[in-house]
Structures are given as structure tokens and as C-alpha cells.
Design an enzyme around this catalytic site. Structure first.
Site, PDB file in Angstrom:
ATOM      1  N   GLU A   1       0.871  -1.167   0.000  1.00 56.06           N
ATOM      2  CA  GLU A   1       0.000   0.000   0.000  1.00 56.06           C
ATOM      3  C   GLU A   1       0.912   1.222   0.000  1.00 56.06           C
ATOM      4  OE1 GLU A   1      -2.767   0.294   3.272  1.00 56.06           O
ATOM      5  OE2 GLU A   1      -3.561   2.183   2.497  1.00 56.06           O
TER       6      GLU A   1
ATOM      7  N   ARG B   1       5.815 -13.084   9.690  1.00 55.14           N
ATOM      8  CA  ARG B   1       6.360 -11.738   9.506  1.00 55.14           C
ATOM      9  C   ARG B   1       7.788 -11.675   9.992  1.00 55.14           C
ATOM     10  NH1 ARG B   1       2.473  -7.762   9.297  1.00 55.14           N
ATOM     11  NH2 ARG B   1       3.937  -6.126   9.872  1.00 55.14           N
TER      12      ARG B   1
ATOM     13  N   LYS C   1       4.309   0.832   9.401  1.00 53.85           N
ATOM     14  CA  LYS C   1       4.444   2.134   8.736  1.00 53.85           C
ATOM     15  C   LYS C   1       3.793   3.239   9.546  1.00 53.85           C
ATOM     16  CE  LYS C   1       3.029   0.181   4.915  1.00 53.85           C
ATOM     17  NZ  LYS C   1       2.519  -0.069   3.561  1.00 53.85           N
TER      18      LYS C   1
HETATM   19  P1  ATP Z   1       2.700  -2.131   7.901  1.00 52.87           P
HETATM   20  O1  ATP Z   1       1.933  -2.872   8.945  1.00 52.87           O
HETATM   21  O2  ATP Z   1       4.116  -1.909   8.205  1.00 52.87           O
HETATM   22  O3  ATP Z   1       1.999  -0.905   7.443  1.00 52.87           O
HETATM   23  P2  ATP Z   1       1.552  -3.559   5.800  1.00 52.87           P
HETATM   24  O4  ATP Z   1       1.430  -5.028   5.872  1.00 52.87           O
HETATM   25  O5  ATP Z   1       0.334  -2.746   6.042  1.00 52.87           O
HETATM   26  O6  ATP Z   1       2.747  -3.134   6.700  1.00 52.87           O
HETATM   27  P3  ATP Z   1       1.681  -3.421   3.009  1.00 52.87           P
HETATM   28  O7  ATP Z   1       2.131  -2.305   2.165  1.00 52.87           O
HETATM   29  O8  ATP Z   1       0.231  -3.752   3.023  1.00 52.87           O
HETATM   30  O9  ATP Z   1       2.169  -3.099   4.455  1.00 52.87           O
HETATM   31  O10 ATP Z   1       2.538  -4.720   2.753  1.00 52.87           O
HETATM   32  C1  ATP Z   1       2.923  -5.194   1.505  1.00 52.87           C
HETATM   33  C2  ATP Z   1       3.349  -6.630   1.663  1.00 52.87           C
HETATM   34  O11 ATP Z   1       4.440  -6.726   2.569  1.00 52.87           O
HETATM   35  C3  ATP Z   1       2.235  -7.478   2.236  1.00 52.87           C
HETATM   36  O12 ATP Z   1       2.166  -8.665   1.491  1.00 52.87           O
HETATM   37  C4  ATP Z   1       2.653  -7.736   3.644  1.00 52.87           C
HETATM   38  O13 ATP Z   1       2.187  -8.980   4.096  1.00 52.87           O
HETATM   39  C5  ATP Z   1       4.182  -7.698   3.553  1.00 52.87           C
HETATM   40  N1  ATP Z   1       4.770  -7.299   4.831  1.00 52.87           N
HETATM   41  C6  ATP Z   1       4.526  -6.176   5.536  1.00 52.87           C
HETATM   42  N2  ATP Z   1       5.190  -6.179   6.697  1.00 52.87           N
HETATM   43  C7  ATP Z   1       5.894  -7.338   6.740  1.00 52.87           C
HETATM   44  C8  ATP Z   1       6.782  -7.949   7.682  1.00 52.87           C
HETATM   45  N3  ATP Z   1       7.098  -7.348   8.828  1.00 52.87           N
HETATM   46  N4  ATP Z   1       7.319  -9.144   7.382  1.00 52.87           N
HETATM   47  C9  ATP Z   1       7.024  -9.757   6.221  1.00 52.87           C
HETATM   48  N5  ATP Z   1       6.202  -9.250   5.297  1.00 52.87           N
HETATM   49  C10 ATP Z   1       5.634  -8.057   5.537  1.00 52.87           C
HETATM   50 MG    MG Z   2      -1.408  -2.907   4.962  1.00 48.10          MG
END
Ligand code: ATP
Ligand code: MG
Length: 563
Positions: free
Chosen positions: A42, A268, A278
Site C-alpha cells: 500500500e 512476519r 508504517k
Molecule cells: P505495515 O503494517 O508496516 O503498514 P503492511 O502489511 O500494512 O505493513 P503493506 O504495504 O500492506 O504493508 O505490505 C505489503 C506486503 O508486505 C504485504 O504482502 C505484507 O504482508 C508484507 N509485509 C509487511 N510487513 C511485513 C513484515 N514485517 N514481514 C514480512 N512481510 C511483511
Molecule cells: Mg497494509
């Protein structure tokens, strides 16, 4: 086997559970042998090292099995999204060394998703609910007892269709109504209890502007986007496991043949001594608790890049921690170890004195300058050597001298001998102090017969220290970085907000550090090993007049000792 002529083979790494699944699918000729993944960020912040774990998997699986991986921006919420983030995300993926086949945006599917929502309404599988989100949440109930039906659940299809149109014209205020899928308010999976699939947002979208006012929720966009694109393996983190039945349900409503994208979850990456979401990183930036998204203390990829971490070291760290079905914490020192391992193999050894004090070789001729050979990297002969200048006055580290030293101190203390790296053995003869008793100069005598490389420099000394010739030294600012937080899990502390747990010593700035002449022609991004201290790179703020170096990582893990 003869120890001297055996062939060295890479130990074969066993497949992780996702690779096993993909190989299984290929064996069964699923999806006609096609492998297609996607990385779906995102665009609401900069990528962090957690994303690197997902990137390595999504792109890695595609590469390994001759498939493709697309980059898809999951831009269904205009409130927090921005083009600034789109650009940085692409830059970071390329920096890690991966290449996407196509760039897609979930917002490109807004029309298709809208049409699909209309189809669900017409099939009596979705309805407009005019209750507040609080009321809706309350009626959902708890997993062990069924929820309560909304009073709008059985409204006429025509009415829902009409109101859905209005949700998108601007007539309906935010929060006034939502579109919900009509599934099962008694399901043990809470995600099936008539999930909200569309809401009204009046903020313009970074790509579609004001065209849409009704926006699909994550669960109504993600799986369908996978389906529209032909994704075969949709890999995501464990928290989406409970969403999977709903992911499958929507696609079943949509599919016209046997093809189905398949969601698989993995653990994760969670690093100790930092926070990863984020949202929290944005807080640190906005409240100026760090100096921007690319502050070298941040777990963001741009922060790590600025700090001097290499893509190879991040990839090797991700590889070491692996992919499993269990969430846990990953040790920050393991990441640092991977960084050291990579930099050790590739960086040039130089001399830098962080906390300088002057050493005068009293029996060395004034104005004499000698050139000494220094090996650039003992790990890599091909990096060659260079000449460094030696003279009567040298900068050494303040803590390489002690007037009253314990018996095991093998550096400079009156009467003791040490080797000056790549130069002579010197014997400490004393020091000068100011009126407050602080040491301001150290004195020593050298032995001309002990120059490094001389045939019989026959004498052994226990300590070797680094130095920089005073007339040839260049000044620099050095930024010493350490862990951003004082505790392993800043979010687990009961009575404290994570922002109160920032390590006050996470950044220490040292001025007037003395570096060897060679470093005056460096440019931002260059990385070196400062012998005996650590790895340092040239910061983006550095100019030829005001050089700035960052400590990427200390030579040894000193953190454990401090605890
Ligand atoms: P955040 O919680 O940091 O905002 P998010 O999951 O909302 O992270 P996205 O932009 O939706 O962020 O994530 C893009 C991809 O990265 C998704 O497939 C998500 O599962 C993966 N991802 C995000 N954080 C992690 C992590 N700590 N370890 C492994 N994969 C991750
Ligand atoms: Mg997300």
C-alpha cells in the site's frame, strides 16, 4: 577422501514450505505450469525490512520457477496514500536487486470491482447498511455466539442498487452508509459476518482524482486483483490467514472457470530494538523523533541504504531467518552479523581516528615523511594496496593510551611497546597534561629497525594500534549510530509509549575526527572499514569541505557486553 583435493560443494538447502508447495503444483501441472506472484504494497509509507522479506519471497519464487512477479500498488484508501511513496517503493525494490514484470494499481480495477459489487447486490448477496460503524461492530457479536442481523439486511435489491449509486456521486456523506456482503452472521469466522465491502471517502485519490467516492475495502480488492491479473500464488503474512476463507468466497462468486489464485501465509519479520509498522514509523518522522524516513536508525530500506547496509546483506539475512508458519522476533544482531559478513569481504581497510589525541615520536626527524604500504583488503588480494604517509606527529585514539594501565593493557602506556599498524614499533615514554590533569599529548620513541615488511623485524609486541599522520589528515564529522530503542520490543512495555523508549545514545555526533588522506576523494555511499573500529560509509550530507561518515556497524557486537 583426501582432505587436500576434495571438491567443495554448496550444501544443498532444503526447500521451504512455500517452495515445496510450488514444486508440488508444478508437478501436478496446476495453472498449466504457470507461476505468477505479486508484491502488493500500500503506497502509504516507505518500505521497511519486513517488506524486504515479502519481496525476497514474491520475486524469489518467481525467479526460481521461471515465473513472473508483478508490482501491484494496493491503493484503495486515498486517505493515507501518496505518489511520493509509489516512487520510493519502486526505488527500494530495484535497490534490493529485483525486477517486476508489470506495474499494476488496484485503483485500475475500480470499475471491475464496482461491477462485481453490483452483481452481488443483484444476486441478493450484498446490501446497503445505513447504520453507524459502531452499531455494525456491536451486532457482529463474538465468535462463540451468532451476531445480530442488520435491520437493513433484507431491504429490496432495487433500493440497495440506487443507494450504492448515490454512495459514489457525492450525495452521501462519509460514514452515512456502507455496502456489506450478505454472507452469514452466525459464522464462526468473524470475517464472514456480513463484511463491509465499500465505504464512502471524499478525499481525492492520488490516481483517480475525484472520479470515485465509494472505495472497496482491502478484503474486497485484494483477492479480486489477484484474480484479474492471473496470480497463481498469493503470498502474504500470517495475520491474513483468517481472511483466507473470505478471499476464496469472493473469488468463487467471480470465477468463470477452474482458475483460482491461492493465498498462502508466512511469518512476519519482526526485529528486536525497533518498530516495524508504517503507522508507527510515520509517527517517528512526523514528531521529529528521527530525521526523516531515511534516518540511518530507521528500519526502512532507505534508512538502511543510507546507513551503509548492502542489498546483499539484507537478502542474506532474510535468507537466514527463513519462512515458517510461526511468528516470532528476529534478533537485530543477526542482521548486523549479515552486514559485517558482506562488508568484510568487500570493503577497503583504512585508518580513521574518532576521538583523537596527538602522539609525538620524539626521536623521528622533523619534516621527514615516509610512505608505508597498506594492504587494502586482506580478504581480497585483487583489491591491491596503497601508500600511506607516516610522520613525526600522529593522531591516535584517546583510549589507546593509558597512563596507569592494568597489567593486561597492551596498548600505549609508559614503558610499553606497540606496533603502529603498517609502520614501526614504538615505545611509550610519557605524556603531557593540562592544568586539569587531562592528557593532551602522548610521547614515544620508535625503533628504525622495526618497519613493517623489513626482513627481520624479529620483535613481537602484543598490541597494534592505528594512526593517521597529522599533517596529512583530513577532518570529518562521524555519526555513531546505535539501536533506535533501548528495549527489545518497544511495543510490549506496559506503562510506556514506545516513543519514550528511544535510545538517547542512538545517535552520537563526533566532530573533528581525523581520517587518512585517501578518504578525501570519497563520495556519498562509499563504504570502508575503519580498522579496529567498524564499517563506515559516506553520508548523503557529505561535501568535500564538510565530510560526514556514518557508522554502519561496529566491528564487533558490543551490545551484549553492555547489557
Ligand atoms: P505495515 O503494517 O508496516 O503498514 P503492511 O502489511 O500494512 O505493513 P503493506 O504495504 O500492506 O504493508 O505490505 C505489503 C506486503 O508486505 C504485504 O504482502 C505484507 O504482508 C508484507 N509485509 C509487511 N510487513 C511485513 C513484515 N514485517 N514481514 C514480512 N512481510 C511483511
Ligand atoms: Mg497494509
Amino acid at each position: 577422501m583426501n582432505e587436500h583435493n576434495h571438491t567443495v560443494e554448496e550444501p544443498k538447502k532444503s526447500l521451504n514450505f512455500i517452495e515445496q508447495m510450488v514444486e508440488n503444483d508444478l508437478r501436478e501441472a496446476k495453472n498449466d505450469g504457470r507461476v505468477q506472484t505479486r508484491f502488493p504494497p500500500e503506497p502509504n509509507g516507505y518500505l521497511h525490512i519486513g517488506h524486504a522479506k515479502a519481496i525476497c519471497l514474491d520475486f524469489g519464487i518467481a525467479e526460481k520457477y521461471n515465473g513472473i512477479c508483478n508490482l501491484r500498488f494496493d491503493d484503495t484508501n486515498p486517505v493515507k496514500e501518496d505518489v511520493e511513496y509509489v516512487d520510493s517503493i519502486m526505488e527500494d525494490i530495484e535497490w534490493l536487486g529485483f525486477h517486476w514484470e508489470n506495474v499494476y494499481y488496484a485503483s485500475d480495477y475500480f470499475q471491475q470491482l464496482w461491477d462485481f459489487a453490483v452483481k452481488l447486490i443483484k444476486e441478493d448477496k450484498a446490501y446497503i447498511d445505513e447504520q453507524s460503524s459502531e452499531e455494525i461492530a456491536k451486532q457482529k457479536g463474538i465468535p462463540t455466539t451468532p451476531g445480530t442481523h442488520s435491520p437493513f439486511r433484507n431491504r429490496p435489491i432495487e433500493e440497495s442498487l440506487e443507494l450504492f449509486e448515490k454512495m459514489n456521486t457525492g450525495e452521501i456523506k462519509e460514514g452515512e452508509m456502507v455496502l456489506r456482503a450478505k454472507i452469514d452472521m452466525a459464522s464462526s469466522n468473524m470475517h464472514f459476518r456480513d463484511p463491509i465491502i465499500y465505504r464512502v471517502i471524499h478525499i481525492p485519490h492520488h490516481r483517480t482524482g475525484t472520479k470515485w467516492k465509494a472505495y472497496p475495502m482491502y478484503d474486497f480488492a485484494h483477492g479480486q486483483s489477484d484474480y484479474f491479473e492471473g496470480v497463481t500464488h498469493s503470498l502474504c503474512t500470517l495475520e491474513f490467514e483468517v481472511h483466507r476463507p473470505l478471499y476464496d468466497w469472493f473469488i468463487d462468486q467471480l470465477a468463470t472457470d477452474d482458475y483460482r489464485p491461492r493465498q498462502t501465509e508466512f511469518n512476519r519479520l519482526n526485529l528486536t530494538y525497533t518498530v516495524m509498522s508504517k503507522r508507527r514509523l510515520l509517527q517517528l518522522v512526523q514528531e521529529k523523533l528521527v530525521n526523516g524516513w531515511d534516518d540511518p536508525r530507521m528500519p526502512t530500506l532507505c534508512g538502511m541504504r543510507r546507513r551503509g547496509y548492502t542489498p546483499q546483506s539484507i537478502r542474506s539475512f532474510v535468507d537466514k531467518i527463513g519462512y515458517t508458519k510461526y511468528d516470532g522476533m528476529n534478533d537485530f544482531s543477526l542482521l548486523e552479523h549479515a552486514v559485517r559478513e558482506d562488508l568484510n569481504a568487500h570493503t577497503m581497510r583504512v585508518s580513521g581516528v574518532i576521538d583523537p589525541i596527538k602522539l609525538i615520536i620524539t626521536n623521528y626527524p622533523e619534516n621527514q615523511v615516509e610512505e608505508m604500504e597498506a594492504i587494502n583488503n586482506p580478504e581480497d588480494e585483487s583489491m591491491g594496496s596503497r601508500m600511506i604517509k607516516f610522520s613525526r606527529e600522529l593522531w591516535i585514539e584517546r583510549d589507546d593510551f593509558m597512563e596507569d594501565a592494568p597489567r593486561k593493557y597492551f596498548r600505549l602506556t609508559p614503558g610499553n611497546e606497540v606496533r603502529l599498524k603498517n609502520a614501526y614499533i614504538v615505545k611509550c615514554t610519557g605524556c603531557k597534561k593540562d592544568e586539569n590533569g587531562n592528557v593532551v599529548e602522548v610521547y614515544a620513541e620508535y625503533d628504525p629497525q622495526t618497519r613493517s615488511g623489513m626482513l627481520e623485524a624479529n620483535r613481537r609486541v602484543k598490541g597494534t594500534i592505528h594512526w593517521v599522520s597529522v599533517p596529512h589528515a583530513v577532518d570529518a564529522e562521524v555519526r555513531l549510530y546505535d539501536r533506535l530503542f533501548m528495549v527489545e520490543d518497544p511495543l510490549a512495555e506496559k506503562d510506556k509509549d514506545f516513543r519514550e523508549l528511544i535510545n538517547p545514545e542512538s545517535l552520537i555526533v563526533k566532530q573533528n575526527c581525523k581520517l587518512e588522506e585517501y578518504l578525501k576523494d570519497t563520495k556519498p555511499g562509499d563504504v570502508f572499514q575503519f580498522q579496529r573500529i567498524g564499517y563506515f560509509n559516506v553520508d548523503a550530507d557529505s561535501t568535500p569541505e564538510n565530510m560526514v561518515f556514518n557508522r554502519t556497524v561496529a566491528l564487533k557486537d558490543s551490545w551484549k557486553k553492555q547489557q
